[in-house]
Every structure is written in C-alpha cells, then in structure tokens.
Design an enzyme around this catalytic site. Structure first.
Site, PDB file in Angstrom:
ATOM      1  N   LYS A  33       0.841  -1.207   0.000  1.00 45.79           N
ATOM      2  CA  LYS A  33       0.000   0.000   0.000  1.00 45.79           C
ATOM      3  C   LYS A  33       0.874   1.255   0.000  1.00 45.79           C
ATOM      4  CE  LYS A  33      -2.031  -1.063   3.931  1.00 45.79           C
ATOM      5  NZ  LYS A  33      -1.488  -2.368   4.311  1.00 45.79           N
ATOM      6  N   ARG A  55      -9.057   0.980   8.646  1.00 37.76           N
ATOM      7  CA  ARG A  55      -8.593  -0.375   8.903  1.00 37.76           C
ATOM      8  C   ARG A  55      -9.694  -1.218   9.550  1.00 37.76           C
ATOM      9  NH1 ARG A  55      -2.790   0.249   8.521  1.00 37.76           N
ATOM     10  NH2 ARG A  55      -1.709  -1.079   9.982  1.00 37.76           N
ATOM     11  N   ARG A  77      12.063  -5.648   4.425  1.00 34.05           N
ATOM     12  CA  ARG A  77      11.872  -4.192   4.377  1.00 34.05           C
ATOM     13  C   ARG A  77      12.853  -3.470   5.295  1.00 34.05           C
ATOM     14  NH1 ARG A  77       5.856  -1.968   4.890  1.00 34.05           N
ATOM     15  NH2 ARG A  77       5.929  -2.716   7.027  1.00 34.05           N
ATOM     16  N   ARG A  91      11.970  -1.979  10.971  1.00 35.17           N
ATOM     17  CA  ARG A  91      10.912  -1.476  11.851  1.00 35.17           C
ATOM     18  C   ARG A  91      10.682  -2.490  12.953  1.00 35.17           C
ATOM     19  NH1 ARG A  91       5.844   0.211   8.162  1.00 35.17           N
ATOM     20  NH2 ARG A  91       4.833  -0.885   9.869  1.00 35.17           N
ATOM     21  N   ARG A 137       0.571  -9.199  13.328  1.00 38.37           N
ATOM     22  CA  ARG A 137      -0.094  -8.183  12.505  1.00 38.37           C
ATOM     23  C   ARG A 137      -0.958  -8.828  11.418  1.00 38.37           C
ATOM     24  NH1 ARG A 137       4.670  -5.022  10.330  1.00 38.37           N
ATOM     25  NH2 ARG A 137       3.194  -3.640   9.330  1.00 38.37           N
TER      26      ARG A 137
HETATM   27  P1  AMP Z   1       1.417   0.501   9.015  1.00 38.03           P
HETATM   28  O1  AMP Z   1       2.625   1.311   8.693  1.00 38.03           O
HETATM   29  O2  AMP Z   1       0.200   0.892   8.209  1.00 38.03           O
HETATM   30  O3  AMP Z   1       1.674  -0.982   8.960  1.00 38.03           O
HETATM   31  O4  AMP Z   1       1.014   0.846  10.529  1.00 38.03           O
HETATM   32  C1  AMP Z   1       1.915   0.616  11.593  1.00 38.03           C
HETATM   33  C2  AMP Z   1       1.157   0.569  12.911  1.00 38.03           C
HETATM   34  O5  AMP Z   1       0.477   1.832  13.127  1.00 38.03           O
HETATM   35  C3  AMP Z   1       0.058  -0.476  12.993  1.00 38.03           C
HETATM   36  O6  AMP Z   1       0.567  -1.762  13.364  1.00 38.03           O
HETATM   37  C4  AMP Z   1      -0.841   0.123  14.077  1.00 38.03           C
HETATM   38  O7  AMP Z   1      -0.266  -0.016  15.356  1.00 38.03           O
HETATM   39  C5  AMP Z   1      -0.790   1.614  13.731  1.00 38.03           C
HETATM   40  N1  AMP Z   1      -1.828   1.966  12.740  1.00 38.03           N
HETATM   41  C6  AMP Z   1      -1.630   2.442  11.476  1.00 38.03           C
HETATM   42  N2  AMP Z   1      -2.796   2.698  10.849  1.00 38.03           N
HETATM   43  C7  AMP Z   1      -3.768   2.358  11.746  1.00 38.03           C
HETATM   44  C8  AMP Z   1      -5.192   2.368  11.688  1.00 38.03           C
HETATM   45  N3  AMP Z   1      -5.861   2.780  10.604  1.00 38.03           N
HETATM   46  N4  AMP Z   1      -5.857   1.948  12.796  1.00 38.03           N
HETATM   47  C9  AMP Z   1      -5.221   1.544  13.917  1.00 38.03           C
HETATM   48  N5  AMP Z   1      -3.879   1.496  14.018  1.00 38.03           N
HETATM   49  C10 AMP Z   1      -3.147   1.897  12.953  1.00 38.03           C
END
Ligand code: AMP
Length: 222
Positions: A13, A88, A126, A159, A170
């Site tokens: 994404k 999400r 990554r 990360r 996740r």
């Molecule tokens: P990502 O980079 O999108 O994988 O997001 C990293 C982390 O940020 C996730 O594992 C959540 O802890 C938090 N996060 C990001 N977007 C959301 C969302 N829409 N709702 C809840 N937590 C989020």
C-alpha cells in the site's frame, strides 16, 4: 480523486501510494507514517500511540479517525488523496463517513489481494530510513550503499513491527479486522480488488486501469 488502499501489511500500500503521489499528483496520507513521525518527534500524539505501534496492535478507532479527519480537513477541497492504512476497521470507516458529513470522503476503495507468502517475504526484507522514513527492500529496492538511505544518507533500520513474531501477529489481526471492513465497502458498492502481487510498476498499471474504468482520474495529473 479520493482513494483508500486496503490490504494486509506487506501488500505494498505504502509503495503504491508513493507512486500515486509522484505520478498522479495525489496526496499520500499514511496513518502508519504519521504515527511513526509523531513518535520520533516525541509529541503528545506520538506518546499516546507508541505502545500500540510497537506491539503491532491497532490504535483505538476514535483517535485514528480524529487524526485522519484533521489532516483531510487541512487539504484544499479539490486535492486528490490516496489513503494508505486507513480505514482499517468498520468503526473507522463509519467514523470517517460521519465526521466528513455530506462531503463524500472517498470515490472508491481498492483492496490489494496478495498471497501470504508474498507478504512475509516483503515484510521481512523491508528496511526504513530512521531519519526520513524512506522505504527500501533487501531484494526488490536495494539502497545504493548498503545500510544507508539514498535520499538523505540516514541509517536504514528494521521497523520494530517487522520482526517475525510481530509480523505474524499483525497478519492475524489484519485477517480478523479486514473481512468485516471489506464486506462494509462491498455493501456500499465501493470495493474494488486488484492483484497486489508482482512488481510495483505492474500493480500501478492495474490501479490506473481501474481508475480509468471508474472515471476517477478526471482532474488529476495523468
Ligand atoms: P502501518 O505502517 O500501516 O503498517 O502501521 C503501523 C502501525 O500503526 C500499525 O501496526 C498500528 O499499530 C498503527 N496503525 C496504522 N494505521 C492504523 C489504523 N488505521 N488503525 C489503527 N492502528 C493503525
């Protein structure tokens, strides 16, 4: 055009949204990037979300919606937007709709369908620049100098939430939350699926074809 990209962690994404920003002139809004930046700055928001982000669990819906709606309201009305990592959950999708009132928050929602083995391979390779947040990959997007960011020279790191245990958690959380969200957008006639496997350029071409078909590209640069 206002789009949301949905898909499990590792579906691409973020990379696809960056290409949309570069080639279609859309603003890329990523909740994950916003949270990581706020954590790095040590802001009040960063302190509130840290424990969720480092554990790979979801930040509460009300907080995520509040942050995203604030960012969307700051943009000019006509600005094209690609949302990455938001909504999400069904709660977030409803919260976004309610907060934006009569303004149509999204033209469509695009789900990147990607097999689990592709997801795990992508996530474990990554690397992210600790300084500017740029993404690299040990196999598919290698930095020119090992361990250093091409953009700013900062150190590349894994990360915290891309470590194997957290990746599995996740993906499991995502599976549980994604199905009701997909059904929600399906019921609203907004859900479109594209194949998220393969090279980034190929996935981008699939997305552009979809946008053309749906007539979403009017007014954007391409
Ligand atoms: P990502 O980079 O999108 O994988 O997001 C990293 C982390 O940020 C996730 O594992 C959540 O802890 C938090 N996060 C990001 N977007 C959301 C969302 N829409 N709702 C809840 N937590 C989020």
């Amino acid at each position: 055009m206002r789009l949301a990209l949905l898909g499990p962690p590792g579906a691409g994404k973020g990379s696809l949204a960056s290409v949309c920003e570069e080639r279609l002139g859309l603003r890329h809004l990523s909740t994950g990037n916003i949270f990581r930046q706020e954590m790095a700055r040590g802001s009040a928001l960063g302190r509130r979300v840290r424990r969720f982000v480092t554990a790979g669990t979801l930040v509460p819906d009300s907080l995520v919606v509040q942050v995203m709606v604030q960012r969307l309201r700051r943009l000019p009305r006509a600005a094209g937007v690609v949302l990455d990592g938001f909504p999400r959950t069904v709660g977030q999708a409803r919260g976004l709709q309610a907060a934006m009132g009569r303004v149509k928050p999204l033209d469509g929602v695009v789900y990147l369908e990607t097999p689990e083995r592709v997801l795990v391979a992508r996530l474990s390779g990554r690397r992210v620049c600790a300084q500017c947040g740029a993404n690299f990959h040990l196999r598919t997007m290698r930095p020119r100098r090992a361990g250093r960011c091409d953009r700013c020279g900062g150190p590349l790191t894994v990360r915290n939430d891309d470590r194997p245990d957290t990746i599995r958690r996740r993906l499991a959380i995502d599976r549980a939350k994604a199905q009701p969200l997909l059904r929600y957008y399906e019921r609203h006639g907004m859900l479109h699926r594209i194949n998220g496997a393969g090279r980034l350029g190929t996935v981008f071409d699939r997305l552009v074809r979809l946008c053309r078909r749906e007539g979403w590209l009017k007014g954007s640069r391409r």
